[in-house]
Design a protein around this motif. Sequence first.
Motif, PDB file in Angstrom:
ATOM      1  N   TRP A  74       0.764  -1.266  -0.053  1.00  0.00           N
ATOM      2  CA  TRP A  74       0.005  -0.051  -0.080  1.00  0.00           C
ATOM      3  C   TRP A  74       0.948   1.378  -0.034  1.00  0.00           C
ATOM      4  N   THR A  75       1.968   1.208   0.793  1.00  0.00           N
ATOM      5  CA  THR A  75       3.000   2.344   0.568  1.00  0.00           C
ATOM      6  C   THR A  75       4.285   1.847   1.225  1.00  0.00           C
ATOM      7  N   ASP A  76       5.376   2.793   0.718  1.00  0.00           N
ATOM      8  CA  ASP A  76       6.708   2.113   1.126  1.00  0.00           C
ATOM      9  C   ASP A  76       7.125   2.661   2.292  1.00  0.00           C
ATOM     10  N   GLY A  77       6.166   3.428   2.996  1.00  0.00           N
ATOM     11  CA  GLY A  77       6.478   4.073   4.310  1.00  0.00           C
ATOM     12  C   GLY A  77       7.362   5.211   4.323  1.00  0.00           C
TER      13      GLY A  77
ATOM     14  N   HIS B 280      12.505  -0.294   0.530  1.00  0.00           N
ATOM     15  CA  HIS B 280      12.618   0.291  -0.899  1.00  0.00           C
ATOM     16  C   HIS B 280      13.561   1.381  -1.120  1.00  0.00           C
ATOM     17  N   ARG B 281      13.476   2.125   0.249  1.00  0.00           N
ATOM     18  CA  ARG B 281      14.462   3.496   0.054  1.00  0.00           C
ATOM     19  C   ARG B 281      15.905   3.108   0.082  1.00  0.00           C
ATOM     20  N   THR B 282      16.239   1.923   0.944  1.00  0.00           N
ATOM     21  CA  THR B 282      17.880   1.558   0.698  1.00  0.00           C
ATOM     22  C   THR B 282      18.092   1.016  -0.592  1.00  0.00           C
ATOM     23  N   ALA B 283      17.241   0.400  -1.047  1.00  0.00           N
ATOM     24  CA  ALA B 283      17.356  -0.346  -2.433  1.00  0.00           C
ATOM     25  C   ALA B 283      17.698   0.866  -3.473  1.00  0.00           C
ATOM     26  N   LYS B 284      16.600   1.677  -3.549  1.00  0.00           N
ATOM     27  CA  LYS B 284      16.863   3.016  -4.637  1.00  0.00           C
ATOM     28  C   LYS B 284      17.997   3.408  -4.069  1.00  0.00           C
TER      29      LYS B 284
ATOM     30  N   HIS C 186       9.678  11.286  -5.918  1.00  0.00           N
ATOM     31  CA  HIS C 186      10.042  10.320  -5.149  1.00  0.00           C
ATOM     32  C   HIS C 186       9.712   8.904  -6.341  1.00  0.00           C
ATOM     33  N   ILE C 187      11.012   8.368  -6.581  1.00  0.00           N
ATOM     34  CA  ILE C 187      11.063   7.091  -7.796  1.00  0.00           C
ATOM     35  C   ILE C 187      11.266   5.770  -7.311  1.00  0.00           C
ATOM     36  N   ASP C 188      11.296   5.832  -5.783  1.00  0.00           N
ATOM     37  CA  ASP C 188      11.525   4.627  -5.084  1.00  0.00           C
ATOM     38  C   ASP C 188      10.760   3.230  -5.687  1.00  0.00           C
ATOM     39  N   TYR C 189       9.227   3.782  -5.652  1.00  0.00           N
ATOM     40  CA  TYR C 189       8.366   2.490  -6.059  1.00  0.00           C
ATOM     41  C   TYR C 189       8.935   1.761  -7.370  1.00  0.00           C
TER      42      TYR C 189
ATOM     43  N   LEU D   9      13.169  -1.852  -7.623  1.00  0.00           N
ATOM     44  CA  LEU D   9      12.821  -3.113  -8.281  1.00  0.00           C
ATOM     45  C   LEU D   9      13.840  -3.628  -9.217  1.00  0.00           C
ATOM     46  N   ASN D  10      14.505  -2.314  -9.756  1.00  0.00           N
ATOM     47  CA  ASN D  10      15.859  -2.308 -10.649  1.00  0.00           C
ATOM     48  C   ASN D  10      16.857  -3.144  -9.971  1.00  0.00           C
ATOM     49  N   LEU D  11      17.041  -2.887  -8.553  1.00  0.00           N
ATOM     50  CA  LEU D  11      18.067  -3.368  -7.901  1.00  0.00           C
ATOM     51  C   LEU D  11      18.031  -4.947  -7.818  1.00  0.00           C
TER      52      LEU D  11
END
Length: 592
Positions: free
Chosen positions: A352-355, A389-393, A488-491, A495-497
Amino acid sequence: MDSESEAKANTWSSKAAAKRASTLAKIYPEWRLAPEDIRRASTQRNLTGSFIQQFIAADDAAILSMDSVSVVDAIKQGRLTSLQVTTAFCKAAAVAHQIGNCLHEIFFDEALERAKQLDEYYNKNGTTVGPLHGLPVSLKDQFHVRGQDTTAGYVGWIGSNAGIKDPSQAHQVQSQIATELLSLGAVLYCKTSVPQTLFFIETKNNIIGQTLNPNNQNLSCGGSSGGEGALLALRGSTIGVGTDIGGSVRIPAAFNGVFGIKPTPERFSYRDVAITNPGQTAYKMNIGFLSTSIDGIGLVLKSVLSTKPWLRDPAVVPIPFRQEIVDEYLGRAHDDGTAKQGRTPFKLGVLWTDGVVGPHPPITRSLRMVIDAIRNAGHKVVNWEPPSHRTAKSIHLSIITADGAEDVHKHLNLSGEPMIPELDTRGMRLRPPMGLLKFQDLTRQGLELEEQYLNYWNSTADDDGQIVDAVIMPVAPHAAVIPGKYYHIDYTEALNLMNYSAMVIPVTKADKDLDPFDHGYRPLNTKDEKNWKAYDPDIYDGGPVGVQIVARKFEEEKVWAIAKVVHAALKANEPQSNLKEEGFVVPVHARL
């Protein structure tokens, strides 16, 4: 401005102006719009549907209303010729560019000649060249087509091909994917607009300016495959080829109300494709596809893989199209998406949200529409709360820009063009490259996060013995965005990571009545507050909303089949989902 700087500005701007004029000159006089029509288009909110149709003849409109599978079937059965189809789509692309500014390259002459040759072959042999026989396919302006420019949004590459290894081979190079499409019978006829550098989630450059969203010109068409999304929204194409390194296929698909897929890197050939910073291979750019239909995505996946691209590109993993996987997942549901009795229903996660940045009301409503449809169809839904997701981005972005923008500035310096202002403030200023030890440490962190995400995914079987099949999540925290307000492009980039397979399906459009501003919302942080304050229900009204359906590495067939079932369930559930009539407003942070 000193005399030298003024001379450089005159040089690059004159070159860009000449390119714009040259492109327009390739549109046949009988397909050109009157100046007053172009001015009228600039004042319209929505260019799609009835607006563009007024410039299209009835016979052509009938062809343009068809999706990819219907087009190739009609040609194969002799009900349409390749020339009829190609002419209709060239006309539509010509109109789309005049009102929507979405093309970099036009090669209608070559396309029409190609269509004639395909018709001659069909008439002589009574069969088609391949599964895409006579189907016009548009290309993002990263793909080389022999005899055509590839600028990738750089003025300095006008008159040549961006980034080819041997400049003496200008206009002789052709991307492997273009050759494969031609071998399948496709007709290539235009290349679509991209942002300068390819590292921007909107579509703007110094050659043609900005491409806006045809559904609502207050909004962005997304990027970097934004011209593809805009052209498909205007029905100037049914299948387009794009690329994705942070969301560049998924964002334009969602923003323009079409379907899109980001495969795993190395599933399709990237050989001889223009790219910024080609030496960065830790996280590769993906070949992806956009289409006006979900079956169009399936058609192009199966067709291109039938050429065995790994035989010509050593980077491609030798995995043919796996029909048995498609059959397995489609076999668990009826055509309307409902779970089959005696078969295991899907178990789908929902993020629902990445927080970090909460979705705007239209996004949460679209998620609720999808989840209600899935549940009503008899499938299971669970909350998805993965590693950050923030760390991944953050890791991914640091790695793909590790060269300090050296490659970007090398291309800018070819003409002396300035960087567009939006990029000048987004980490694209020239700086020292990252050190090797830091780069290696980031790569290690990325691998560790992949492992954590994998472990989390596997843990979803702990409660009932069934692992999550795929995950539903936002593409962005907003519908097609107001230009300059994509924070905010993290969503997508997270997933590319992971290098996951991801499919986008259109769901709905922002609606000022259904999606009012929630004055009671409490932002999670300063970025969330900035994003939330950017939401204006009146401006966003009519902006397309899509969701992404995510599976793991090399699961393109699986994610496409699940997306097909989810989309069917969504369509079947539409009468029960008329939230506007019910006056129902979904809270921003809905939970299961």
